[in-house]
Write an enzyme that holds these catalytic residues in place. Structure first.
Site, PDB file in Angstrom:
ATOM      1  N   TRP A   1      -2.724   6.198 -10.577  1.00 43.38           N
ATOM      2  CA  TRP A   1      -2.193   5.699  -9.308  1.00 43.38           C
ATOM      3  C   TRP A   1      -3.294   5.691  -8.252  1.00 43.38           C
ATOM      4  CZ3 TRP A   1      -2.086   7.944  -4.497  1.00 43.38           C
ATOM      5  CH2 TRP A   1      -1.280   7.331  -3.541  1.00 43.38           C
ATOM      6  N   HIS A   2      -4.198   6.678  -8.355  1.00 41.26           N
ATOM      7  CA  HIS A   2      -5.242   6.784  -7.331  1.00 41.26           C
ATOM      8  C   HIS A   2      -6.253   5.654  -7.399  1.00 41.26           C
ATOM      9  CE1 HIS A   2      -3.652  10.860  -6.964  1.00 41.26           C
ATOM     10  NE2 HIS A   2      -4.172  10.838  -5.746  1.00 41.26           N
ATOM     11  N   GLY A   3      -6.413   5.059  -8.546  1.00 45.33           N
ATOM     12  CA  GLY A   3      -7.362   3.965  -8.599  1.00 45.33           C
ATOM     13  C   GLY A   3      -7.649   3.532 -10.012  1.00 45.33           C
TER      14      GLY A   3
ATOM     15  N   PHE B   1      -6.448   3.841  -1.901  1.00 49.68           N
ATOM     16  CA  PHE B   1      -5.463   3.968  -2.981  1.00 49.68           C
ATOM     17  C   PHE B   1      -4.226   3.147  -2.647  1.00 49.68           C
ATOM     18  CE2 PHE B   1      -7.541   8.334  -3.084  1.00 49.68           C
ATOM     19  CZ  PHE B   1      -8.591   7.855  -3.839  1.00 49.68           C
TER      20      PHE B   1
END
Lengths: 481, 303
Positions: A324-326, A481
């Site tokens: 999800w962060h990247g 993000f």
């Protein structure tokens, strides 16, 4: 528009006055004004981003109504809900993840030549945040947890409310949506507390995060040129940089929302005072952790399955959380690293051992607690190295250089004034947060009765924040993000 | 709501007044400082530049014009009026303030190089101006050129941001003697070439009228002017043609205004990095060799 810009300093009082004095008498107009102000706030980056957020908002709002309409025909409702999830995740995927997969595909099958298959789209700020917030609404409607709203303006205000639009907290419809459905009254105590929380957020962002970031960027930009101790110091500074940056943003967001009579959920609860990784994850980025828990982990069976399945669920949840962060292998590796730390706790049933804040009413933690805090912090910091690195080879370079060049001879940098001042401000932050660890934020000042002392503290914080303010101050890390 | 707004306004006023007082104190401390980056302005604004030979230029002057050494060698009082990162247009307002508050010199030594002939929009170390924000003369001369924003001028402490603590803790340097800073080291590893090729050319044409004005003022007041081209390390990057353009321009000006032109660009020390802090600046050891030659030339010319 970022919270640490001069434009925001002008924007906020104007919006505040219009919100209460001009639009305060009519709920619909007030919500419409929130949407307008939020769209100005978000469109300040690029007006084209507004199209995406409008599509996401409209589809989620429409799907909520349709799901409710077909609530007795579960099959239809499920399809509508699935379609909305696919649409939203499709937009997110196209903007955030497509190029990553295309590049990985090219590395595997096209000899690394990704020309012609990349989209090279600009990632809209905060897309992961508002997408998840919109998704939670339609899922909750599908589950029957909330009634859908027919008021499109109210829903748009819920998705786009500017304080938490670009970096959370990722709100739930059950908490935030009803607040836009009822009349808001100005609460003096809440507003003053909001200002305090904002001030504390600015301190963490500008004095701690940005100041530590200068050193971190320098070291990560030239890993072989630094000694092991310097690399370890950079890892530690990054731990405080990301905390100051992200929890600072959350504090400013929550504080700003309080000025508008809106109560957002808490996003950080002194995570660096945690005694194990499980406690850390109950205190770090709470809105995202609980989102994944409620919408991914529990539907997968959570921890009420066989040990093998629980291990699988845990691994999946951390990998998804990392991703999800990247779109980068480093985030997946970071997720896997935390999963490996978490698994022993959940498999032995020790993951809910520490529910209350450390040290209770005592002034200081005992020796055992202190060691637990240090160990947890060290493990989390090791994870941050993976998180901060540009790619996995850099993680390897960082760790090997740290171990190979671990001579203690060159410790002169520890006496460097910039190094000392960074450490000092980190200590100040930790001290304030330790004192206020049982409160909603560090600067609640509940124990300070004297007005003079309170004002002296405010003034000192404002002054230091002002002195460290940089016009070209970096943006908040979590915007990407 | 009313109570909240009143409290915000009152608090804002209290903070404003408190910060104004702190700002005033910071300015006072800095104004009285004889350390970089305030030292030269401190002397100029305080009217304490008591010198017969004054060197005017950018950081080259601060690091090369060894006032202690020259005082003892020449037997006259000297002063290094270096204005870090400045071009000649800025040096002229420093000169104008110097002349308005101090006794006149007998000789002005102007350091000539391509950097101070390349116009840039912003001077580095702009904190050097902060203590004199409330000085009328200073505002009149400096503000039209330096373009401080309204918030920097009127919000207390705002202008100290970025610099504040760092300025008072880290950057103050006590090794300053009458504008000269003795640097005892060479950068290690020594940079082999300047990484920033600078703009040059049309700017010198723009600056020529200022030079003419400056030289004619000196000539009318009986102040002799000496142009000095200091040595640079052999790897220093010259914009192609810049040295020739500088030489021809300043030789012509020297002839016109009866000034002297001393070129030290080919001093043998340019071959040895131990005489330099970096390819552009001499270090303390280099400044002694350079000033020894300069003093001999000045004596030979009857100064």
């Amino acid at each position: 528009m970022t919270f640490n810009s001069l434009v925001f300093a002008a924007f906020l009082p104007i919006v505040f006055c219009l919100y209460w004095f001009v639009f305060g008498r009519n709920l619909k107009w007030q919500n419409a004004f929130v949407v307008a102000a939020s769209y100005v706030f978000y469109g300040w980056w690029d007006w084209k981003f507004l199209i995406l957020i409008a599509i996401t908002s409209f589809c989620s709002w429409g799907s909520g109504l349709l799901i409710h309409k077909y609530r007795d025909e579960r099959r239809k409702a499920r399809w509508i809900s699935a379609a909305n999830i696919i649409l939203n995740l499709g937009i997110l995927g196209a903007f955030k993840y497509y190029d990553f997969f295309a590049r990985s595909f090219a590395d595997l099958f096209l000899g690394g030549n990704a020309d012609g298959i990349l989209l090279n789209l600009i990632l809209p700020v905060g897309i992961s945040f508002y997408t998840f917030q919109a998704l939670s609404y339609s899922i909750d409607v599908y589950r029957g947890k909330i009634e859908p709203t027919r008021d499109i303006v109210q829903f748009f205000a819920y998705v786009s409310f500017f304080p938490q639009l670009v970096a959370g907290p990722i709100e739930r419809a059950t908490n935030l949506l009803p607040q836009f459905g009822r009349e808001r009254t100005f609460d003096y105590g809440q507003a003053v507390d909001g200002l305090r929380q904002m001030l504390w957020g600015y301190f963490k962002k500008i004095v701690v995060a940005d100041w530590c970031g200068v050193y971190v960027d320098k070291v990560f930009g030239d890993i072989p040129g630094h000694t092991g101790v310097q690399l370890a110091a950079a890892a530690m500074f990054f731990a405080f940089q990301i905390y100051g940056d992200f929890s600072g943003y959350s504090d400013i967001a929550i504080g700003t929302a309080k000025l508008f009579g809106i109560k957002l959920m808490r996003n950080f609860a002194t995570p660096y005072f945690s005694r194990d990784i499980a406690e850390f994850w109950r205190r770090w980025h709470i809105s995202l952790t609980t989102w994944f828990r409620d919408y991914v982990y529990i539907p997968m069976g959570g921890s009420r399955r066989s040990k093998g399945r629980v291990a699988l669920n845990t691994m999946v949840i951390f990998l998804v959380s990392g991703f999800w962060h990247g779109a980068n292998w480093t985030f997946l590796a970071w997720g896997a690293f935390h999963a490996l730390l978490f698994l022993p706790l959940i498999l032995t049933g020790n993951n809910r051992k520490y529910k209350e804040i450390v040290a209770g009413d005592r002034l200081l933690p005992n020796f055992k607690e202190f060691c637990q805090i240090l160990l947890t912090f060290a493990l989390v910091t090791a994870g941050w190295v993976i998180f901060r690195a540009d790619d996995l080879p850099q993680v390897w370079t960082f760790l090997t250089t740290m171990l190979e060049r671990n001579s203690l001879r060159d410790l002169s940098f520890l006496m460097d004034k910039a190094f000392v001042s960074r450490t000092f401000w980190i200590c100040v932050m930790l001290l304030v947060e330790w004192i206020g660890r049982r409160e909603e934020h560090g600067l609640c000042m509940k124990g300070v009765r004297s007005t003079v002392v309170r004002y002296a503290i405010y003034m000192a914080i404002i002054l230091v924040t002002l002195l460290y303010y940089d016009d070209g101050s970096p943006k908040f890390i979590y915007f990407q993000f | 709501m009313r109570r909240f707004l009143i409290r915000c306004l009152v608090s804002g006023a209290v903070f404003f007044l408190a910060f104004a007082a702190i700002d005033f104190c910071c300015s006072m401390v800095a104004e009285r400082s004889d350390r970089q980056p305030f030292n030269v302005w401190h002397d100029i604004m305080g009217g304490t530049v008591d010198a017969d030979v004054v060197a005017l230029g950018n950081s080259l002057v601060t690091l090369s014009f060894n006032t202690e050494y020259l005082d003892s060698t020449l037997g006259v009082k000297t002063y290094a009026m270096g204005f870090s990162g400045s071009q000649f247009d800025r040096q002229t307002y420093m000169y104008s303030l110097y002349r308005s508050r101090n006794r006149p010199p007998k000789v002005m030594v102007n350091f000539i190089d391509q950097r101070s002939m390349s116009l840039t929009k912003r001077v580095p170390d702009k904190e050097q101006f902060f203590p004199w924000f409330f000085d009328k003369d200073f505002r009149r001369v400096v503000f039209p050129v330096e373009h401080f924003s309204l918030s920097e001028r009127f919000i207390p402490m705002w202008r100290w941001r970025e610099f504040g603590l760092d300025l008072f803790i880290s950057r103050l340097d006590s090794h300053i003697t009458k504008g000269f800073k003795y640097v005892s080291y060479s950068l290690s590893p020594f940079p082999e070439a300047s990484s920033k090729p600078m703009r040059f050319g049309s700017d010198i044409v723009a600056l020529t009228p200022l030079w003419e004005e400056y030289l004619s003022r000196n000539a009318s007041e009986g102040i002799r002017t000496v142009f000095v081209v200091p040595p640079m390390y052999k790897s220093y990057y010259y914009v192609p043609g810049s040295k020739e353009l500088l030489d021809s321009t300043f030789l012509a000006l020297a002839r016109k205004y009866d000034a002297m032109f001393l070129d030290y660009s080919s001093l043998p020390i340019k071959e040895d990095s131990t005489f330099f802090r970096d390819p552009y600046h001499l270090n303390g050891k280099g400044s002694e060799v350079f000033c020894d030659t300069l003093a001999r030339d000045l004596k030979r010319l009857g100064l």
